[in-house]
Design a protein around this motif. Sequence first.
Motif, mmCIF file in Angstrom:
data_model
loop_
_atom_site.group_PDB
_atom_site.id
_atom_site.type_symbol
_atom_site.label_atom_id
_atom_site.label_comp_id
_atom_site.label_asym_id
_atom_site.label_seq_id
_atom_site.Cartn_x
_atom_site.Cartn_y
_atom_site.Cartn_z
ATOM 1 N N LEU A 40 97.153 -52.146 50.540
ATOM 2 C CA LEU A 40 97.887 -52.951 49.564
ATOM 3 C C LEU A 40 97.197 -54.293 49.338
ATOM 4 N N LEU A 41 96.688 -54.875 50.404
ATOM 5 C CA LEU A 41 95.943 -56.136 50.309
ATOM 6 C C LEU A 41 94.675 -55.942 49.472
ATOM 7 N N ALA A 42 93.973 -54.834 49.716
ATOM 8 C CA ALA A 42 92.753 -54.537 48.946
ATOM 9 C C ALA A 42 93.066 -54.304 47.476
ATOM 10 N N GLY A 43 94.309 -53.885 47.188
ATOM 11 C CA GLY A 43 94.722 -53.653 45.801
ATOM 12 C C GLY A 43 95.132 -54.907 45.071
ATOM 13 N N GLY A 44 95.143 -56.052 45.774
ATOM 14 C CA GLY A 44 95.435 -57.324 45.112
ATOM 15 C C GLY A 44 96.742 -57.968 45.477
ATOM 16 N N ALA A 45 97.539 -57.361 46.368
ATOM 17 C CA ALA A 45 98.815 -57.952 46.756
ATOM 18 C C ALA A 45 98.588 -59.149 47.672
ATOM 19 N N SER A 46 99.332 -60.231 47.455
ATOM 20 C CA SER A 46 99.192 -61.421 48.296
ATOM 21 C C SER A 46 100.344 -62.381 48.029
ATOM 22 N N GLY A 47 101.007 -62.826 49.098
ATOM 23 C CA GLY A 47 102.058 -63.819 48.958
ATOM 24 C C GLY A 47 103.460 -63.225 48.859
ATOM 25 N N GLN A 48 104.466 -64.108 48.926
ATOM 26 C CA GLN A 48 105.867 -63.676 48.916
ATOM 27 C C GLN A 48 106.251 -62.921 47.650
ATOM 28 N N LYS A 49 105.613 -63.260 46.535
ATOM 29 C CA LYS A 49 105.956 -62.642 45.254
ATOM 30 C C LYS A 49 105.749 -61.132 45.259
ATOM 31 N N ASP A 50 104.937 -60.627 46.185
ATOM 32 C CA ASP A 50 104.610 -59.199 46.214
ATOM 33 C C ASP A 50 105.332 -58.432 47.325
ATOM 34 N N ILE A 51 106.359 -59.039 47.904
ATOM 35 C CA ILE A 51 107.104 -58.373 48.981
ATOM 36 C C ILE A 51 107.755 -57.081 48.488
ATOM 37 N N LYS A 52 108.163 -57.050 47.216
ATOM 38 C CA LYS A 52 108.817 -55.833 46.708
ATOM 39 C C LYS A 52 107.876 -54.621 46.792
ATOM 40 N N ASP A 88 107.436 -72.259 53.089
ATOM 41 C CA ASP A 88 108.701 -71.816 52.498
ATOM 42 C C ASP A 88 109.047 -70.367 52.841
ATOM 43 N N TYR A 89 108.280 -69.754 53.747
ATOM 44 C CA TYR A 89 108.565 -68.364 54.109
ATOM 45 C C TYR A 89 109.390 -68.292 55.390
#
Length: 411
Positions: A218-230, A381-382
């Motif tokens: 998922l990280l390699a696919g571009g996910a990063s940060g709280q916004k991508d928790i879903k 803020d997490y």
Amino acid sequence: MQKHSKNGVSELPATHDKKLRSAAIGGAFLMAMSAVGPGFLTQTATFTGQLGADFGFAILICILVDIVVQLNIWRIIVVAGKRAQVVANDVFPGLGYLLSALVAIGGLFFNIGNVGGAGLGLNVLFGISPQAGAVLIGIFSIIVLVIKDALKAVDRTVQVLAAIIVLVLIYILCVMKVPYQTAVVHTFKPTHIDFYSILTIVGGTVGGYISFAGGHRLLAGGASGQKDIKYVNEGALTGIGLASIVRVMLFLAGLAVVTAGYKLDPANPAASIFKSAAGNFGYKFFGLVLIAAGLSSVLGSTFTSVSFLDYAVSKKGNAKFDQFRSWITIGFIVFATAIFYFIGQPAKVLVVVGALNGFILPIALGILLVAAHKSKIMGSDYHHPAWLTWTGWIVVAFMAYSSIAAVMKLL
């Protein structure tokens, strides 16, 4: 609001959403199929033969542990926006290198069994030697992992292999008389609890590299940060669901064979299940399942283990590592294939390494749980969910205790 892609062209939120959803599903299948490899087939058949319906309790514990581990690890990796070993180094300098060594070595030895298992599958289907089959699987795996758009190729390959395994197991269950009531009763009220079986099955299906496969994908696919928790929740729960379905189906198939009075062959217990269920036709089906399980696990093990050697945190650093990624990937698969070709005995390797991965799990999860509460790593803020923190530490304690109990039993 628009985002800018690497080539400077604006990327619409809908496109970004589609890209991350694809990465989440890719991570789900990679994690699930890494968990359901030849090791799982061997371990499940072995312990079902030894423990009967009581092994259902170990499967239940495995699923519960899987939920806690995957949701914790995926979330921490993605919110931090860094691979697990980099996060570990942020917790305490040098911890990441220890974690990389544990995961990569475990993945390397698991790959011996994965390549060998798939080679045995080709032997069952086509009669070629397991060694020659392992070489063919190794070559195919290298091609999938080093071609352009390798992540997409890995995703599609693993999804097809998952469909093959599920369809074959559905057929096997349809032709067998499965003692569902006995399985349910002993799953929730076992007459005997075997900690070694729990340690081995958990280690083989969620320990070591397996627990990081989906998060790193998922990280390699571009996910990063709280916004991508879903996408974390979507991918992790899909993967857990798929892996759990296959685990339960294989356990029920094994239990049906055991309760019918068949004796599983200790040299190849998983093959006994399919052969007893459907004769030579079932045995050929076993070969197909073994190829699918072995190949998918080779891809998952290699991708994840190699990702643990990458400590880059910038685009420039990632580009530099990418220059060597293909060669490291080739070396990883060639080494495992060569060991199987000249030494063999994958069944013993798979059970022992499953137990080894059970030891790695409490260490790895403990490190990341500490990281989850450090603002310099996760952001000020997490706030990590309390239920994930508490259940995570319960899993760490339980797996540490099971590890010690298993060692005491073996001494």
